[in-house]
Design an enzyme around this catalytic site. Sequence first.
Site, PDB file in Angstrom:
ATOM      1  CG  HIS A 222     -12.028  89.208  16.423  1.00  0.00           C
ATOM      2  ND1 HIS A 222     -12.006  90.589  16.530  1.00  0.00           N
ATOM      3  CD2 HIS A 222     -11.193  88.750  17.389  1.00  0.00           C
ATOM      4  CE1 HIS A 222     -11.193  90.953  17.500  1.00  0.00           C
ATOM      5  NE2 HIS A 222     -10.687  89.866  18.041  1.00  0.00           N
ATOM      6  CE  LYS A 224     -14.193  89.820  20.701  1.00  0.00           C
ATOM      7  NZ  LYS A 224     -13.282  90.351  19.685  1.00  0.00           N
ATOM      8  CG  ASP A 229     -36.159  87.249  25.960  1.00  0.00           C
ATOM      9  OD1 ASP A 229     -35.990  86.061  25.651  1.00  0.00           O
ATOM     10  OD2 ASP A 229     -36.364  87.638  27.122  1.00  0.00           O
ATOM     11  CG  HIS A 397      -8.903  93.975  23.607  1.00  0.00           C
ATOM     12  ND1 HIS A 397     -10.185  93.471  23.466  1.00  0.00           N
ATOM     13  CD2 HIS A 397      -8.111  93.206  22.813  1.00  0.00           C
ATOM     14  CE1 HIS A 397     -10.168  92.430  22.643  1.00  0.00           C
ATOM     15  NE2 HIS A 397      -8.924  92.260  22.220  1.00  0.00           N
ATOM     16  CE  LYS A 399     -11.605  94.564  19.780  1.00  0.00           C
ATOM     17  NZ  LYS A 399     -10.190  94.503  19.828  1.00  0.00           N
ATOM     18  CG  ASP A 404     -17.312 115.273  12.083  1.00  0.00           C
ATOM     19  OD1 ASP A 404     -16.089 115.477  12.131  1.00  0.00           O
ATOM     20  OD2 ASP A 404     -17.945 115.216  11.019  1.00  0.00           O
TER      21      ASP A 404
END
Length: 479
Positions: A222, A224, A229, A397, A399, A404
């Site tokens: 999952h 991404k 470079d 969607h 995450k 703090d």
Amino acid sequence: MTLDWLHLGTLLLTIHVLGVVAACHAIMNTRTSQGAIAWAVSLAAMPYLTLVPYLFLGRSKFSGYVDARRHELEMVRMHTPRSPWLDTDATDGPAADALGQAAVLALTRLGGMPFLGGNSVRTLVNGDATFSAILSAIDAARDYVVVQFFIVRDDALGQMLRDSLLARAAAGVRCCLLYDSIGSFDLPHSYIDTLRRGGVEVHPFATNRKFVNRFQLNFRNHRKIVVVDGNRAFVGGHNVGVEYLGAKPRLSPWRDTHIEIRGPVVASIQYVFAEDWHWATQKLPPLALPPPAQPGDDMHCLVVPMGPADKQETGSLFFVEAINAARERIWITSPYLVPDEAVISALKLAVMRGVDVRILIPSRRDHYVVFEASKLYARDLVDAGVKVFRYRPGFLHQKVVLIDRIAAAIGSANLDNRSFRLNFEIMVLTVDRAFADAVETMLDADFAQAYEVDANEYRHSPAWRRIAMHVARLFAPIL
């Protein structure tokens, strides 16, 4: 007729024996007691209905990857440059001052990566900003580009990525594309063949390299990741599809977050890619030396990879430690709310410590069973004092974890069992006051477009819906 009844009886006996054998296997191998009980009871009582699903969904440990990692890790380490990691890095410096030495030591040991200073990170708060930055970085590549997504579609956005990679490959830049074979199951061969003919190295991350995983659909990569470079990296929640740009009306506007990272921690990110690429191809991708810290870039970052091949349940433990580290607030955004008992307990204890605990989830669904199960978890958390909000405008969607006023984590991991135990994920934890303030501003805008969930969401639901919620929660171990 007697022979037919004999054959039928033999078949039924065989199915029941296989059900008992599979139930024993589930008891011995399923990671959670809830999952073990659910599988064992259903396999023993209803083998006709559950044997085939167990064959495809029953395993919770990704076999083969662990052995491959053990035998191949030395090769990867020998040829994959990483920033040096001193033992003192885990307990000294701004990260330890902000989160506490114990939390930093636990997180670095959990992810097997060091906290590194001298980085800069910026948020990319929607699909347009994310892919504009990614495609621009690819177009400017001079040495190599590595790209990894769970979903790659052959649509307008996928074709833009394809064309950018082909253009750089034609200019002599080495380009590698890794996609998940389940998440990108509908990616046509013509898309892959075009890239390969143009000099781009394209491979699926497939779970069936080892026979023991042959039928498994549970394990998915999952992550991404884009690295250009060796000095620029992109991590977050977006996949390659026009729905991530808001082109799916039912879920639009799509709300997601990516980050762009520069600095020494890029080496940790491309190291995670190197492991996945080596599993898929038995070769190493192109990798540069860790980039030096730039003057004025003083952000400390930690990369935390997690997945079903880990010895520990890294995903769940990461969230538990992040929640436990909070003293003032812990804000979490996730499209799915199906936490395990450890995370639920950590959230409840945080409330008892006086921490401002907020969770932002969607008000629209993309997966019916997960959405119904999340309602029950939301009710339980609200009863414990956690503030749960539903984002109104479109599908949420992103995450994001805000700890703090000093730390924020952004990546691909959801607040659910799949990310905790079944998916390969990556999170980047950043310790920096200015960046935390930027994430707070972003989340404040999101909370302003959300409504707070109360117990009435459950109480006012019709009886059939409440039953559906409880039934959906039974599937939590595999959601």
